[in-house]
Structure formats: structure tokens, C-alpha cells
Design a protein around this motif. Sequence first.
Motif: not given
Length: 68
Positions: A4-9, A48-50, A56-58, A63-65
Motif C-alpha cells: 500500500d505504501v509503495r503504491t501510494c509512493a 491523498t486519502p489512500q 498511518k498504518s505504517a 511506532e509499536s515496533r
Amino acid sequence: MIADVRTCAEASLPGLAKRATAEPLWVVTTALNVWTGQTQSESIIGNTPQCDAALKSARVYLESRGRE
């Protein structure tokens, strides 16, 4: 999540290239702001919203890691 991040980029690249060509000063200013920490690098592609959802998910995952 990575896809998803790659697609966004990848989707952001044509717009970024167009802006960079039209506004060379924007490139320099943005690069300096990212380098100095005044701007988060992901904010450059997250217009973009996508992208917002993917980034945000990444961010939440990374951050949790870091808290383990």
C-alpha cells in the motif's frame, strides 16, 4: 501494508516530478525541511486519502515496533 505504501509512493511520483520541474525552489526548500526535521518525508507523498491511510498504518506499526 508495504504494498500500500509503495503504491501510494508510485502514484505520487508523476505529480512530484511535475512540481519539481515547475518549482525548483520547492525541491530545495522541501529537501532542506526534511533534512532538518521540519517536515516529515511521508507528508510529501501523503496528499491523498489512500496515502493517508497507508502511511498511518505504517506509522502505527513502526511506532509499536519501537516500543518493544
